[in-house]
Scaffold this motif. Structure first.
Motif, mmCIF file in Angstrom:
data_model
loop_
_atom_site.group_PDB
_atom_site.id
_atom_site.type_symbol
_atom_site.label_atom_id
_atom_site.label_comp_id
_atom_site.label_asym_id
_atom_site.label_seq_id
_atom_site.Cartn_x
_atom_site.Cartn_y
_atom_site.Cartn_z
ATOM 1 N N GLU A 88 0.823 -1.208 0.000
ATOM 2 C CA GLU A 88 0.000 0.000 0.000
ATOM 3 C C GLU A 88 0.860 1.263 0.000
ATOM 4 N N ARG A 89 1.906 1.284 0.812
ATOM 5 C CA ARG A 89 2.798 2.444 0.850
ATOM 6 C C ARG A 89 3.491 2.635 -0.483
ATOM 7 N N LEU A 90 3.890 1.536 -1.090
ATOM 8 C CA LEU A 90 4.582 1.607 -2.368
ATOM 9 C C LEU A 90 3.656 2.160 -3.458
ATOM 10 N N VAL A 91 2.451 1.613 -3.547
ATOM 11 C CA VAL A 91 1.497 2.037 -4.574
ATOM 12 C C VAL A 91 1.153 3.515 -4.416
ATOM 13 N N ALA A 92 1.100 3.986 -3.177
ATOM 14 C CA ALA A 92 0.735 5.378 -2.920
ATOM 15 C C ALA A 92 1.729 6.367 -3.534
ATOM 16 N N LEU A 93 2.975 5.914 -3.773
ATOM 17 C CA LEU A 93 3.976 6.794 -4.372
ATOM 18 C C LEU A 93 3.856 6.859 -5.892
ATOM 19 N N ARG A 94 2.998 6.029 -6.459
ATOM 20 C CA ARG A 94 2.712 6.024 -7.902
ATOM 21 C C ARG A 94 3.984 5.924 -8.743
ATOM 22 N N PRO A 95 4.766 4.860 -8.565
ATOM 23 C CA PRO A 95 5.965 4.699 -9.396
ATOM 24 C C PRO A 95 5.602 4.366 -10.838
ATOM 25 N N ASP A 96 6.487 4.735 -11.745
ATOM 26 C CA ASP A 96 6.308 4.374 -13.150
ATOM 27 C C ASP A 96 6.628 2.898 -13.361
ATOM 28 N N VAL A 97 7.565 2.381 -12.571
ATOM 29 C CA VAL A 97 7.960 0.979 -12.695
ATOM 30 C C VAL A 97 8.536 0.509 -11.370
#
Length: 285
Positions: A88-97
């Motif tokens: 969830e924390r990772l997705v919240a940063l909206r990475p391109d890859v």
């Protein structure tokens, strides 16, 4: 003419930033992005190190908890490890890859949430070379992968020339974990040892990183022993290990934790790892 050439360079640079990129990862999956990613998360130290060694550290917005080189990545958000990725924390940063290992449990979950995930987990030098090339391509600068690997090759060759002639061909026990797990001859570490002119007590049939019966090591009587400092200090207290002649004669390489990381990560510091081993071998009695 000079002004025209400079303008052409700027146009080509702009086009390379906007150009579509396609890479095929270790699963055989083709990942397609409309443009090179500007917001990247890495979930394996070797992936983090490769991104930075290629010159794209500024694109990192987060890593796994174990990534610690270069020093600048310490300030980035950490998203756990292979078994406990904080999705969830990772997705919240909206990475391109997201660059992840095959063994990262969260890969399918991340993809189900719409993220692009490139799976790269090298176990041999050939796979490490492909990883470097894939990340360079992903970042929109494929030529930089070849440049980086050429530098690694040059460092390894330089280290090999420094290995004392009397030690060439001698068999090594390289411990990656006190269980004990060893670096076999087919692992990237075993391949590095071979490039330095050394042998290995672990035959290819046992695989890259086998768990060994301690008696196997005692019977094999390695001529050289290499391990992280704390494990090497403990070895004489293991049942039967005091009989290892390498331990008795000090023909060992004990690596402090920070330097040992460099040896057990199949990434851009393999050349430095080779130099580190050569340093130790030159200092042996």
């Amino acid at each position: 003419m000079t002004r025209w050439l400079w303008g052409l360079v700027l146009v080509l640079a702009a086009l390379s930033v906007r150009a579509e990129v396609i890479v095929r990862d270790d699963r055989g999956t083709a990942i397609r992005l409309a443009t090179p990613p500007q917001r990247v998360v890495t979930l394996l130290p070797s992936l983090t190190e490769t991104v930075c060694a290629l010159g794209f550290c500024e694109r990192l917005i987060g890593t796994d908890r174990y990534s610690n080189w270069p020093a600048s990545v310490a300030a980035l958000p950490k998203f756990g490890g292979m078994d406990d990725t904080q999705v969830e924390r990772l997705v919240a940063l909206r990475p391109d890859v997201v660059l992840a290992a095959r063994s990262t449990r969260a890969v399918e979950r991340l993809e189900s949430l719409g993220l692009h995930v490139v799976v790269l987990e090298p176990r041999s030098q050939a796979e490490a070379k492909r990883m470097v090339a894939a990340i360079a391509t992903l970042m929109g600068r494929p030529a930089q992968g070849a440049v980086l690997w050429a530098r690694i090759d040059q460092q390894v060759q330089h280290a090999a020339a420094r290995v004392p002639v009397a030690l060439r061909g001698q068999k090594v026990y390289f411990e990656v974990d006190s269980a004990p797990y060893a670096a076999g001859s087919t692992s990237f570490i075993g391949e590095l040892l071979a490039q330095l002119g050394l042998g290995n007590i672990v035959p290819p049939a046992l695989g890259p990183f086998p768990k060994l019966n301690p008696e196997f090591i005692v019977r094999a009587q390695p001529e050289l022993v290499m391990a992280v400092e704390r494990n090497l200090r403990d070895m004489p207290r293991r049942p039967g290990w005091a009989t290892l002649k390498a331990l008795q004669t000090g023909r060992t390489c004990a690596f402090e934790v920070g330097r040992y990381d460099m040896l057990v990560r199949p990434g851009p510091r393999l050349g430095e790892a080779a130099e580190l081993i050569a340093d130790c071998l030159q200092a042996l009695p």
